[in-house]
Motif scaffolding. Structure first.
Motif, short mmCIF file in Angstrom:
data_model
loop_
_atom_site.label_atom_id
_atom_site.label_comp_id
_atom_site.label_asym_id
_atom_site.label_seq_id
_atom_site.Cartn_x
_atom_site.Cartn_y
_atom_site.Cartn_z
N ASP A 76 0.84 -1.20 0.00
CA ASP A 76 0.00 0.00 0.00
C ASP A 76 0.87 1.25 0.00
O ASP A 76 0.52 2.26 -0.60
CB ASP A 76 -0.92 0.03 1.23
N ILE A 77 2.01 1.18 0.69
CA ILE A 77 2.95 2.30 0.75
C ILE A 77 3.71 2.42 -0.56
O ILE A 77 3.85 3.51 -1.12
CB ILE A 77 3.95 2.12 1.91
N ALA A 78 4.22 1.28 -1.05
CA ALA A 78 5.09 1.26 -2.24
C ALA A 78 4.71 0.08 -3.13
O ALA A 78 5.29 -1.01 -3.02
CB ALA A 78 6.55 1.17 -1.81
N PRO A 79 3.75 0.26 -4.03
CA PRO A 79 3.28 -0.84 -4.86
C PRO A 79 4.34 -1.45 -5.78
O PRO A 79 4.20 -2.60 -6.19
CB PRO A 79 2.17 -0.20 -5.71
N ALA A 80 5.40 -0.73 -6.08
CA ALA A 80 6.40 -1.22 -7.04
C ALA A 80 7.46 -2.13 -6.42
O ALA A 80 8.35 -2.59 -7.14
CB ALA A 80 7.08 -0.04 -7.72
N GLU A 97 13.05 -14.62 6.59
CA GLU A 97 12.81 -13.29 6.02
C GLU A 97 12.94 -13.34 4.51
O GLU A 97 13.68 -14.17 3.97
CB GLU A 97 13.81 -12.27 6.57
N THR A 98 12.26 -12.42 3.86
CA THR A 98 12.32 -12.28 2.41
C THR A 98 12.87 -10.90 2.08
O THR A 98 12.49 -9.90 2.71
CB THR A 98 10.93 -12.45 1.77
N LEU A 99 13.76 -10.86 1.09
CA LEU A 99 14.34 -9.62 0.61
C LEU A 99 13.34 -8.91 -0.29
O LEU A 99 12.71 -9.53 -1.16
CB LEU A 99 15.61 -9.93 -0.18
N TYR A 100 13.19 -7.58 -0.11
CA TYR A 100 12.35 -6.77 -0.99
C TYR A 100 13.16 -5.60 -1.53
O TYR A 100 13.98 -5.02 -0.82
CB TYR A 100 11.09 -6.26 -0.27
N GLY A 105 14.39 4.19 -10.01
CA GLY A 105 14.51 4.52 -11.43
C GLY A 105 14.11 5.97 -11.69
O GLY A 105 14.09 6.81 -10.78
N ASP A 106 13.78 6.24 -12.94
CA ASP A 106 13.43 7.60 -13.36
C ASP A 106 12.27 8.19 -12.57
O ASP A 106 12.26 9.38 -12.26
CB ASP A 106 13.10 7.63 -14.84
N ALA A 107 11.28 7.37 -12.23
CA ALA A 107 10.11 7.87 -11.51
C ALA A 107 10.43 8.24 -10.06
O ALA A 107 9.79 9.11 -9.48
CB ALA A 107 8.99 6.84 -11.54
N GLU A 108 11.43 7.60 -9.48
CA GLU A 108 11.76 7.82 -8.07
C GLU A 108 12.92 8.80 -7.86
O GLU A 108 13.08 9.32 -6.76
CB GLU A 108 12.12 6.49 -7.39
N ALA A 120 9.09 9.51 -3.27
CA ALA A 120 9.84 8.27 -3.06
C ALA A 120 10.50 8.27 -1.68
O ALA A 120 10.50 7.25 -0.98
CB ALA A 120 10.88 8.08 -4.16
N TRP A 121 11.06 9.41 -1.27
CA TRP A 121 11.66 9.50 0.07
C TRP A 121 10.60 9.26 1.14
O TRP A 121 10.84 8.57 2.12
CB TRP A 121 12.34 10.85 0.25
N ASP A 122 9.41 9.81 0.93
CA ASP A 122 8.32 9.60 1.87
C ASP A 122 7.98 8.11 1.97
O ASP A 122 7.76 7.60 3.07
CB ASP A 122 7.09 10.41 1.46
N GLN A 123 7.96 7.41 0.84
CA GLN A 123 7.68 5.97 0.85
C GLN A 123 8.77 5.23 1.63
O GLN A 123 8.46 4.34 2.44
CB GLN A 123 7.59 5.43 -0.57
N VAL A 124 10.03 5.56 1.38
CA VAL A 124 11.14 4.92 2.09
C VAL A 124 10.99 5.17 3.59
O VAL A 124 11.15 4.24 4.41
CB VAL A 124 12.50 5.41 1.56
#
Length: 142
Positions: A76-80, A97-100, A105-108, A120-124
């Motif tokens: 929900d925070i970061a769909p990509a 644990e799983t790596l995500y 890229g250009d959009a971020e 993008a910083w807000d999502q991080v």
């Protein structure tokens, strides 16, 4: 009586006129007491906003494997975000644990190997604020 009513109305107008306007959907406002970026847990992030795109195309973090509710919150925070299959630079404890990977890229990014865009910083920051996330680190392939 009339003077009292006018004074009350004037006071009410002044207080509402001087407060911040309400936000509208999509304006970047995060519901809650303060914007997330203002309380970003930077101690859990191994880069700054200005160096957020100095990597090989993503930043990475670990999530507990099988926690579908948590994964849904992160999506929900970061769909990509994309799941990885190794420990990664984040040193995930596979198979617990799983790596995500969060793409940079250009959009971020403002520029290649530059700063993260505000959104993008807000999502991080919002991902880093989750107690289950230990750290977020740049991706470097060897």
């Amino acid at each position: 009586m009339r003077r009292f009513i006018i004074s009350t109305l004037l006071a009410g107008c002044l207080s509402s006129c001087t407060s911040a306007p309400p936000s509208t959907p999509g304006d970047g406002h995060v519901e809650g007491p303060a914007p997330v970026a203002a309380s970003c847990p930077t101690q859990k992030i191994a880069f700054t906003r200005d160096t957020g795109c100095v990597n090989d195309g993503s930043v990475e973090f670990c999530l507990p494997t099988g926690d579908e509710a948590l994964l849904a919150r992160v999506r929900d925070i970061a769909p990509a975000i994309q799941a990885g299959s190794s420990r990664g630079r984040a040193r995930c404890d596979v198979p617990a644990e799983t790596l995500y990977l969060f793409p940079t890229g250009d959009a971020e990014c403002v520029a290649r190997h530059g700063a993260l865009e505000d959104a993008a910083w807000d999502q991080v920051c919002r991902i880093a604020a989750l107690p289950e996330v230990r750290e977020i680190v740049p991706t470097w392939y060897e």
